[in-house]
Design a protein around this motif. Sequence first.
Motif, mmCIF file in Angstrom:
data_model
loop_
_atom_site.group_PDB
_atom_site.id
_atom_site.type_symbol
_atom_site.label_atom_id
_atom_site.label_comp_id
_atom_site.label_asym_id
_atom_site.label_seq_id
_atom_site.Cartn_x
_atom_site.Cartn_y
_atom_site.Cartn_z
ATOM 1 N N ALA A 196 35.748 -44.676 -19.604
ATOM 2 C CA ALA A 196 34.378 -45.132 -19.778
ATOM 3 C C ALA A 196 33.480 -44.678 -18.636
ATOM 4 O O ALA A 196 32.279 -44.595 -18.771
ATOM 5 N N ARG A 197 34.071 -44.374 -17.444
ATOM 6 C CA ARG A 197 33.251 -44.137 -16.274
ATOM 7 C C ARG A 197 32.594 -42.766 -16.229
ATOM 8 O O ARG A 197 31.636 -42.552 -15.497
ATOM 9 N N GLY A 198 33.131 -41.832 -16.987
ATOM 10 C CA GLY A 198 32.545 -40.500 -16.944
ATOM 11 C C GLY A 198 31.255 -40.427 -17.731
ATOM 12 O O GLY A 198 31.080 -41.121 -18.722
ATOM 13 N N ALA A 199 30.330 -39.572 -17.287
ATOM 14 C CA ALA A 199 29.075 -39.404 -18.000
ATOM 15 C C ALA A 199 29.169 -38.198 -18.918
ATOM 16 O O ALA A 199 29.915 -37.258 -18.658
ATOM 17 N N ALA A 200 28.398 -38.248 -20.021
ATOM 18 C CA ALA A 200 28.286 -37.079 -20.887
ATOM 19 C C ALA A 200 27.123 -36.239 -20.389
ATOM 20 O O ALA A 200 26.137 -36.765 -19.882
ATOM 21 N N VAL A 256 32.458 -41.844 -2.509
ATOM 22 C CA VAL A 256 32.144 -43.214 -2.126
ATOM 23 C C VAL A 256 31.060 -43.790 -3.033
ATOM 24 O O VAL A 256 30.928 -45.000 -3.173
ATOM 25 N N ASN A 257 30.274 -42.918 -3.676
ATOM 26 C CA ASN A 257 29.188 -43.390 -4.538
ATOM 27 C C ASN A 257 29.659 -43.723 -5.953
ATOM 28 O O ASN A 257 28.830 -44.010 -6.808
ATOM 29 N N ASP A 258 30.969 -43.611 -6.192
ATOM 30 C CA ASP A 258 31.488 -43.852 -7.531
ATOM 31 C C ASP A 258 30.767 -43.011 -8.573
ATOM 32 O O ASP A 258 30.174 -43.544 -9.516
ATOM 33 N N PRO A 259 30.780 -41.695 -8.416
ATOM 34 C CA PRO A 259 29.982 -40.861 -9.313
ATOM 35 C C PRO A 259 30.509 -40.896 -10.742
ATOM 36 O O PRO A 259 31.700 -41.092 -10.973
ATOM 37 N N GLN A 260 29.588 -40.726 -11.694
ATOM 38 C CA GLN A 260 30.011 -40.572 -13.083
ATOM 39 C C GLN A 260 30.146 -39.096 -13.419
ATOM 40 O O GLN A 260 30.818 -38.722 -14.359
ATOM 41 N N LEU A 261 29.429 -38.291 -12.614
ATOM 42 C CA LEU A 261 29.508 -36.849 -12.797
ATOM 43 C C LEU A 261 29.650 -36.233 -11.410
ATOM 44 O O LEU A 261 28.749 -36.364 -10.570
ATOM 45 N N LEU A 262 30.785 -35.614 -11.152
ATOM 46 C CA LEU A 262 31.015 -34.978 -9.857
ATOM 47 C C LEU A 262 30.739 -33.492 -10.011
ATOM 48 O O LEU A 262 31.306 -32.828 -10.870
ATOM 49 N N ILE A 263 29.846 -32.982 -9.187
ATOM 50 C CA ILE A 263 29.435 -31.585 -9.274
ATOM 51 C C ILE A 263 30.015 -30.835 -8.090
ATOM 52 O O ILE A 263 29.688 -31.126 -6.940
ATOM 53 N N LEU A 264 30.892 -29.913 -8.361
ATOM 54 C CA LEU A 264 31.570 -29.182 -7.283
ATOM 55 C C LEU A 264 31.079 -27.744 -7.278
ATOM 56 O O LEU A 264 31.333 -26.991 -8.204
ATOM 57 N N ASP A 265 30.344 -27.378 -6.220
ATOM 58 C CA ASP A 265 29.784 -26.031 -6.133
ATOM 59 C C ASP A 265 30.655 -25.182 -5.216
ATOM 60 O O ASP A 265 30.406 -25.108 -4.016
ATOM 61 N N GLU A 266 31.664 -24.561 -5.766
ATOM 62 C CA GLU A 266 32.623 -23.755 -4.992
ATOM 63 C C GLU A 266 33.064 -24.482 -3.725
ATOM 64 O O GLU A 266 32.991 -23.931 -2.634
ATOM 65 N N PRO A 267 33.534 -25.700 -3.855
ATOM 66 C CA PRO A 267 33.801 -26.475 -2.639
ATOM 67 C C PRO A 267 34.965 -25.924 -1.823
ATOM 68 O O PRO A 267 35.090 -26.226 -0.654
ATOM 69 N N LEU A 268 35.812 -25.123 -2.460
ATOM 70 C CA LEU A 268 36.981 -24.631 -1.740
ATOM 71 C C LEU A 268 36.831 -23.161 -1.374
ATOM 72 O O LEU A 268 37.750 -22.542 -0.860
ATOM 73 N N SER A 286 40.437 -41.258 -11.492
ATOM 74 C CA SER A 286 39.134 -41.925 -11.541
ATOM 75 C C SER A 286 38.410 -41.758 -12.859
ATOM 76 O O SER A 286 37.592 -42.600 -13.227
ATOM 77 N N GLY A 287 38.640 -40.656 -13.553
ATOM 78 C CA GLY A 287 38.041 -40.494 -14.861
ATOM 79 C C GLY A 287 36.597 -40.080 -14.892
ATOM 80 O O GLY A 287 35.942 -40.156 -15.922
ATOM 81 N N PHE A 288 36.037 -39.628 -13.748
ATOM 82 C CA PHE A 288 34.665 -39.128 -13.808
ATOM 83 C C PHE A 288 34.632 -37.752 -14.458
ATOM 84 O O PHE A 288 35.634 -37.050 -14.521
#
Lengths: 351, 266
Positions: free
Chosen positions: B15-19, B165-177, B199-201
């Motif tokens: 339920a926690r993830g956003a569309a 820490v913000n409990d995101p519903q949508l995590l946006i990863l911009d080439e983090p690695l 976490s299911g985001f």
Amino acid sequence: MSIYSVPEAVGLPQSVEEGAAFAGRSLSLPRLSLFRLLPVNGSGVVASAAWAVFGLSCLWWEDRGDWSRTHEVAISAFVIAGIVLVTTLSGSLLGRFGAGLQKRAPWLLVLGLFLSLWEVATAKFGWLPLPFFPPPQAIVEVYTDDLPKLLDSAFASVKLQLGGYVIGAVAGFLTGVSIGWSRSVGYWVHPILRFIGPLPATAWLPIAFFTFPSSWSASTFLIALATGFPVTVLTWSGVASVSNAYYDVARTLGAKPSFLVLKVAIPAALPHVFVGLFMGLGSSFAVLVVAEMIGVKSGLGWYLQWAQGWAAYANMYAALIVMSLLCSGAITLLFRTRDRLLVWQKGVVKW
Amino acid sequence: MVALAVTERASTALARGAALDVEGVSHAFDIDGAVLPVLDDVSFSVKPGEFVALLGPSGCGKSTLLRLVAGLEAPRSGTLREDGDPITGPFPSRVVVFQDPTLFPWRTVWNNVALGLEAQGILKTQRHRVDAAIELVGLSGFRNAYPHQLSGGMAQRVALARALVNDPQLLILDEPLGKLDSLTRITMQAEIASLWQRSGFTTLLVTHDVEEAVFLANRVIVFSDRPARIKADIAVDSPYPRHRGDPKLSELRRNILGLLGLDATW
């Protein structure tokens, strides 16, 4: 001892006892070893000797002028020589004081030699013309006999400087943040800054002294002006150079504009702000002294002027020393504050 | 080229993830008067809890797309919706982890992670969440360290904690690695995969590393050269935890390299 055959180890005795044994034998060692030994132990002894020489130089010959503190200076020199010697010989027993003195022993040595030379060149043989080059005892005499006036002057200077500097720094910081942050503020303030800022604050002196109700308020204004300009420009450039990535991060985390200013722009700009505060401090010292020499009837600048009027050169040197200590102290204070606030920075200059 | 396959509903969706709906988005930059188109009519939908990788040649406009999703910029045309509501600005339910950790150098690790809660004015009551996030990325021993004392991998972990820490519903990863050494990258890929599963985001990952994309994502969207257009939308239906040596993933990787015109050396 195997150490004698290993030159590298000579300068680094492993323990206090070993070091003491070393000091005793050092004269029989080759020159190189003696030299290496100096910073460890020997220079304290030599520094003590230099101060004793200074004391002797005061007493050996008759003074060429009438100075009342020659004996006191000589006695103080012997006392310092004694303290240095005792501290050196007792080694690590005195803890931090002893260690600090050992570290400064080469400086104490040079200072002792310099004072001896100064004493001989002025009071004893007059190689340097009097009264322009007074001997050390003449300057000590100023501190013992004219202390209240000197203290009053120093206090007046500090008061004037502090008031003007704080006003200028706060105003400069706020202006700098505003132009760095807001385009419309920048539009109006930037031209004024470019027009007025580069003008040396001292150029305003004649105008300031008759437009302000008192010479004190005029001087405060000028010191604030001299401080404010560099602080404004550096704060502004600091705020303007904050990477957009920081703002992006904060905004995606839900930051409002006030957060962006207070918690992102200002902390990021602080290193620049301190450069501005440092530059402002330098230029405000200049304004302070000139203002005191010309208009204000108190302070160290006024004291200098007054001493010159009476050809009291010893008083001038005495006031210069006090002034130097105060200015250096102010800069030390500023740098301490910076080091405390900017612990996160790597490799800051140690003052 | 058309989509190779359509994903079925992600099994990990909670339920926690956003569309996320991206509809007909085009974007361009003005550079010295010249208009440089970067996105050309891009449309796709991400279901709640899905892990979607956006893959494409360097400089094709993927990162711009992420900035639009994050709300840092508005598109020239088209709309972006989070759970049906148009995205008009940044919001802490959509957090970004950038290629550079961009930690605030004047804040300790703890205070960097606390940034989001502090900005939203809820730090006082939620301090335990900061501790938990730091714990989650395994940096409890470094909470009082300053960013210049951290290695690249540790700094990126802090950036991840600052987002989580913000409990995101949508995590946006911009080439983090992208800037990490290959060993740290492998470790952190596994960590991101397990974090996402627990976490299911919903996760959107921009990368130009094909192996990373197929290893992590349920779905890989392949973009063309600038201006970016969707070339293919590929489902990756291997179960988690995945193995890098999985022949199915290798096959997929080869197909994708083919789409990018890079399969000659395979």
